[in-house]
Write a protein that holds these residues in place. Structure first.
Motif, PDB file in Angstrom:
ATOM      1  N   HIS A  22       0.758  -1.084   0.018  1.00 48.38           N
ATOM      2  CA  HIS A  22       0.143  -0.095   0.002  1.00 48.38           C
ATOM      3  C   HIS A  22       0.979   1.101  -0.084  1.00 48.38           C
ATOM      4  N   TYR A  23       0.299   2.343  -0.554  1.00 44.22           N
ATOM      5  CA  TYR A  23       1.125   3.497  -0.644  1.00 44.22           C
ATOM      6  C   TYR A  23       0.367   4.634  -0.195  1.00 44.22           C
ATOM      7  N   GLY A  24       0.825   5.475   0.621  1.00 46.51           N
ATOM      8  CA  GLY A  24       0.040   6.636   1.113  1.00 46.51           C
ATOM      9  C   GLY A  24      -0.555   6.258   2.491  1.00 46.51           C
ATOM     10  N   LYS A  25      -1.202   7.353   3.166  1.00 42.13           N
ATOM     11  CA  LYS A  25      -1.977   6.944   4.510  1.00 42.13           C
ATOM     12  C   LYS A  25      -2.746   8.323   4.735  1.00 42.13           C
ATOM     13  N   THR A  26      -3.816   7.963   5.376  1.00 40.01           N
ATOM     14  CA  THR A  26      -4.910   8.895   5.802  1.00 40.01           C
ATOM     15  C   THR A  26      -4.880   9.085   7.261  1.00 40.01           C
ATOM     16  N   ASP A  27      -5.693  10.215   7.692  1.00 40.60           N
ATOM     17  CA  ASP A  27      -5.861  10.024   9.199  1.00 40.60           C
ATOM     18  C   ASP A  27      -6.801   9.179   9.500  1.00 40.60           C
ATOM     19  N   ASP A  28      -7.157   9.249  10.823  1.00 41.06           N
ATOM     20  CA  ASP A  28      -8.007   8.170  11.376  1.00 41.06           C
ATOM     21  C   ASP A  28      -9.251   8.457  10.835  1.00 41.06           C
ATOM     22  N   PHE A  29      -9.822   9.559  10.341  1.00 37.04           N
ATOM     23  CA  PHE A  29     -11.180   9.693   9.868  1.00 37.04           C
ATOM     24  C   PHE A  29     -11.027   9.482   8.283  1.00 37.04           C
ATOM     25  N   SER A  30     -10.126   9.082   7.544  1.00 40.10           N
ATOM     26  CA  SER A  30      -9.790   8.993   6.262  1.00 40.10           C
ATOM     27  C   SER A  30     -10.278  10.272   5.633  1.00 40.10           C
ATOM     28  N   TYR A  31      -9.851  11.376   6.178  1.00 37.18           N
ATOM     29  CA  TYR A  31     -10.300  12.905   5.296  1.00 37.18           C
ATOM     30  C   TYR A  31      -9.116  13.444   5.036  1.00 37.18           C
ATOM     31  N   ASN A  32      -7.995  13.456   5.709  1.00 36.17           N
ATOM     32  CA  ASN A  32      -6.989  14.082   5.119  1.00 36.17           C
ATOM     33  C   ASN A  32      -5.606  13.063   5.096  1.00 36.17           C
ATOM     34  N   VAL A  33      -4.971  13.581   4.030  1.00 40.13           N
ATOM     35  CA  VAL A  33      -3.657  12.835   3.817  1.00 40.13           C
ATOM     36  C   VAL A  33      -2.776  13.101   4.489  1.00 40.13           C
ATOM     37  N   VAL A  34      -1.990  12.101   5.234  1.00 37.18           N
ATOM     38  CA  VAL A  34      -0.738  12.571   6.148  1.00 37.18           C
ATOM     39  C   VAL A  34       0.232  11.798   5.741  1.00 37.18           C
ATOM     40  N   GLU A  35       0.589  10.985   4.788  1.00 41.17           N
ATOM     41  CA  GLU A  35       1.611  10.351   4.262  1.00 41.17           C
ATOM     42  C   GLU A  35       1.672  10.089   2.722  1.00 41.17           C
ATOM     43  N   ASN A  36       2.682  10.408   2.041  1.00 40.96           N
ATOM     44  CA  ASN A  36       2.912  10.293   0.767  1.00 40.96           C
ATOM     45  C   ASN A  36       1.683  10.327  -0.270  1.00 40.96           C
ATOM     46  N   PRO A  37       1.482  11.877  -0.434  1.00 41.41           N
ATOM     47  CA  PRO A  37       0.104  12.414  -1.102  1.00 41.41           C
ATOM     48  C   PRO A  37       0.460  11.917  -2.348  1.00 41.41           C
ATOM     49  N   VAL A  38      -0.460  11.394  -3.438  1.00 44.06           N
ATOM     50  CA  VAL A  38      -0.454  11.297  -4.867  1.00 44.06           C
ATOM     51  C   VAL A  38      -1.575  11.875  -5.401  1.00 44.06           C
ATOM     52  N   HIS A  39      -1.204  12.965  -6.226  1.00 43.09           N
ATOM     53  CA  HIS A  39      -2.343  13.592  -7.265  1.00 43.09           C
ATOM     54  C   HIS A  39      -2.943  12.934  -8.305  1.00 43.09           C
ATOM     55  N   VAL A  40      -3.925  13.134  -8.809  1.00 40.10           N
ATOM     56  CA  VAL A  40      -4.528  12.360  -9.741  1.00 40.10           C
ATOM     57  C   VAL A  40      -3.435  12.647 -11.146  1.00 40.10           C
ATOM     58  N   ARG A  41      -2.874  13.734 -10.947  1.00 42.52           N
ATOM     59  CA  ARG A  41      -2.130  13.949 -12.036  1.00 42.52           C
ATOM     60  C   ARG A  41      -0.756  13.343 -12.242  1.00 42.52           C
ATOM     61  N   ASP A  42      -0.290  12.784 -10.953  1.00 40.00           N
ATOM     62  CA  ASP A  42       0.732  12.004 -10.676  1.00 40.00           C
ATOM     63  C   ASP A  42       0.482  10.431 -11.036  1.00 40.00           C
ATOM     64  N   LEU A  43      -0.900  10.036 -10.672  1.00 38.86           N
ATOM     65  CA  LEU A  43      -1.505   8.722 -10.966  1.00 38.86           C
ATOM     66  C   LEU A  43      -1.371   8.636 -12.581  1.00 38.86           C
ATOM     67  N   HIS A  44      -1.651   9.755 -13.293  1.00 35.87           N
ATOM     68  CA  HIS A  44      -1.807   9.600 -14.679  1.00 35.87           C
ATOM     69  C   HIS A  44      -0.521   9.370 -15.250  1.00 35.87           C
ATOM     70  N   ALA A  45       0.523  10.345 -14.720  1.00 33.28           N
ATOM     71  CA  ALA A  45       1.872  10.206 -15.209  1.00 33.28           C
ATOM     72  C   ALA A  45       2.540   8.859 -14.968  1.00 33.28           C
ATOM     73  N   THR A  46       2.240   8.303 -14.047  1.00 30.09           N
ATOM     74  CA  THR A  46       2.630   6.827 -13.768  1.00 30.09           C
ATOM     75  C   THR A  46       2.166   5.947 -14.537  1.00 30.09           C
TER      76      THR A  46
END
Length: 83
Positions: A22-46
């Motif tokens: 798995h890559y990236g992590k959210t807070d306990d409420f799954s509302y904010n990114v707290v580790e390794n954010p990936v923007h949609v444009r980064d996903l598309h580039a990948t």
């Protein structure tokens, strides 16, 4: 709609993606990114990179401007998920 506007989940398999991780992590409420954010444009580039396409060079004309699938802002290939 409007629930979890800052975060999303995706499932990628095959095509050069590392398995069992798995890559990236959210807070306990799954509302904010707290580790390794990936923007949609980064996903598309990948995904374009895995298809053998340089996202910086794939340009197409639209309404008199040169457009890219990853947009005008800087995007990156997420090499941490590539095997």
């Amino acid at each position: 709609r409007d629930h979890h506007p800052r975060c999303f989940s995706g499932w990628l398999a095959g095509g050069g993606i590392k398995g069992g991780m798995h890559y990236g992590k959210t807070d306990d409420f799954s509302y904010n990114v707290v580790e390794n954010p990936v923007h949609v444009r980064d996903l598309h580039a990948t995904m374009l990179h895995l298809l053998g396409v340089d996202h910086q060079k794939l340009i197409f004309p639209f309404q008199g401007l040169d457009q890219k699938l990853t947009g005008v802002e800087k995007s990156r290939v997420v090499k941490e998920i590539i095997s």
